[in-house]
Design an enzyme around this catalytic site. Structure first.
Site, short mmCIF file in Angstrom:
data_model
loop_
_atom_site.label_atom_id
_atom_site.label_comp_id
_atom_site.label_asym_id
_atom_site.label_seq_id
_atom_site.Cartn_x
_atom_site.Cartn_y
_atom_site.Cartn_z
CD GLU A 246 -3.02 -0.96 2.23
OE1 GLU A 246 -3.67 0.10 2.37
OE2 GLU A 246 -3.15 -1.93 2.99
CG HIS A 262 6.60 -28.16 6.88
ND1 HIS A 262 6.93 -29.45 7.21
CD2 HIS A 262 7.01 -27.38 7.92
CE1 HIS A 262 7.48 -29.47 8.41
NE2 HIS A 262 7.54 -28.22 8.86
CE LYS A 356 -12.26 0.13 1.63
NZ LYS A 356 -11.84 0.73 2.87
#
Ligand code: PA5
Length: 378
Positions: A246, A262, A356
């Site tokens: 950001e 892993h 948004k």
């Protein structure tokens, strides 16, 4: 592009005063603690669905999105082996099915207008959870006023991620106030003291060679930061990834030990050319458990030394809380310097705003408002 050794140029590039506010984070943390201490929780809250009784919760959920809720993850990472109730961090519409009466939900939205958080807030109230909200205004503040839900109002006019002290430190106060943990307010005050002692070292006047945040930023230019944490620095790794996204406007990713051993470690068998695009930032602690230390050292040898840069942030302080906050402070400020060095504005997040705006067409916040009006008494 700004030279990180030119404080005047940095100040000029810091058009919205983000870095300048970071230099005052210690004051913001103390102010946040004070504001949270002044909130008195009711013994009960009446809605049209029934009476919600406030008391010591059997579970704690923190609901929010992005920079508003990251403090919930940090809280969980530093306290999960000390607090005897589950701590859930929820980033979505609705709430997990198991939450209900006897459980506390802290809904956090800095703007007060994030629809996922508003839906979670409404759901918590409908289910009879003990709800508390933290916001600077917007729908969330207004819904609290309509229903009597306890509200912590924080200063507005900034972007969420830079307001972290206002969104995180109150959680410690609420947790202690609800009887789930002791000594958190003292720890929070000490963490604020640490921020205050670190500010100058990381500030614009301190030259790159003595300034850890500037040093990090200058090594990260032109690469994709991969941030790895562990235990109580797990969420901090994710926070830094989001800040590089950001503030610095670059792709960035995070993971933690042991899981990265892993799966992700195998990706480091790729061609050198491909790996050269990455810089690795390891979050380290002088108190890391020996098995984690061994994993980190082995992973460096087997895989990470192939990265363009292998960098480490050593957390400072004497508690898990101080370590998490200090590593976050260094990394956050580095993400601002990286923005300045790249010639981009750390403040604006056009893609989030566009998204948004597009979502607002569904008018979800208005629907939640109607629902809440149906629940509120009087
Ligand atoms: O940093 C940002 O701007 C976002 O990640 C926001 O934090 C997120 O969209 C949630 O917004 P708000 O914090 O206002 O609820």
């Amino acid at each position: 592009m700004v030279s990180l050794d030119d404080p005047m140029a940095i100040r000029k590039a810091d058009e919205h005063g983000m870095l300048e506010f970071y230099m005052r984070w210690a004051d913001a943390a103390r102010d946040a603690i004070q504001r949270a201490r002044a909130i008195e929780l009711p013994t009960e809250l009446r809605t049209r669905k029934g009476v919600i009784r406030y008391g010591q919760p059997e579970a704690l959920a923190i609901a929010g999105m992005g920079g508003s809720v990251i403090g919930g993850d940090i809280l969980r990472d530093i306290l999960q082996d000390e607090v005897s109730v589950p701590i859930e961090v929820w980033r979505d519409y609705g709430l997990p099915s198991w939450l209900g009466p006897g459980h506390m939900v802290v809904a956090i939205s800095y703007s007060g207008n994030t629809e996922e958080t508003l839906v979670a807030f409404s759901e918590a109230l409908k289910r009879g959870c003990m709800v508390i909200a933290i916001t600077s205004g917007g729908y969330l503040a207004s819904l609290c006023r309509k229903t009597g839900v306890p509200l912590l109002e924080v200063p507005g006019g900034r972007v969420t991620r830079m307001s972290f002290p206002y969104l995180f430190f109150p959680l410690l106060v609420f947790l202690e106030g609800s009887g789930l943990a002791r000594g958190l307010c003292d720890l929070a005050e000490r963490a604020a003291g640490l921020l205050s002692s670190m500010a100058k070292d990381l500030g614009p006047e301190t030259p790159t060679e003595e300034n850890e945040a500037k040093r990090l930023a200058s090594r990260l230019v032109g690469t994709v930061p991969l941030v790895y944490g562990f235990g109580w620095l797990k969420a901090v790794a994710y926070r830094l990834k989001t800040q590089f996204n950001e503030n610095s406007k670059v792709p960035s990713f995070s993971n933690w030990f042991p899981p990265m051993n892993h799966h992700e470690i195998v990706g480091w068998e790729a061609e050198e050319e491909l790996l050269r695009v990455f810089s690795v930032v390891l979050l380290r602690s002088r108190g890391e458990p020996p098995e984690i230390r061994r994993r980190i050292e082995l992973t460096k040898e087997i895989a990470l030394e192939k990265a363009s840069n292998l960098l480490e942030i050593w957390a400072r302080g004497s508690s898990k809380l101080e370590e998490a906050i200090s590593a976050l402070y260094i990394g956050d400020i580095a993400s601002l310097y990286l923005a300045f060095a790249r010639g981009v504005d750390p403040y604006r997040t056009e893609s989030i705003s566009a998204l948004k705006r597009g979502m607002a067409e569904l008018r979800i916040a208005d629907k939640v408002e109607k629902e809440i009006e149906g629940l509120a008494i009087g």
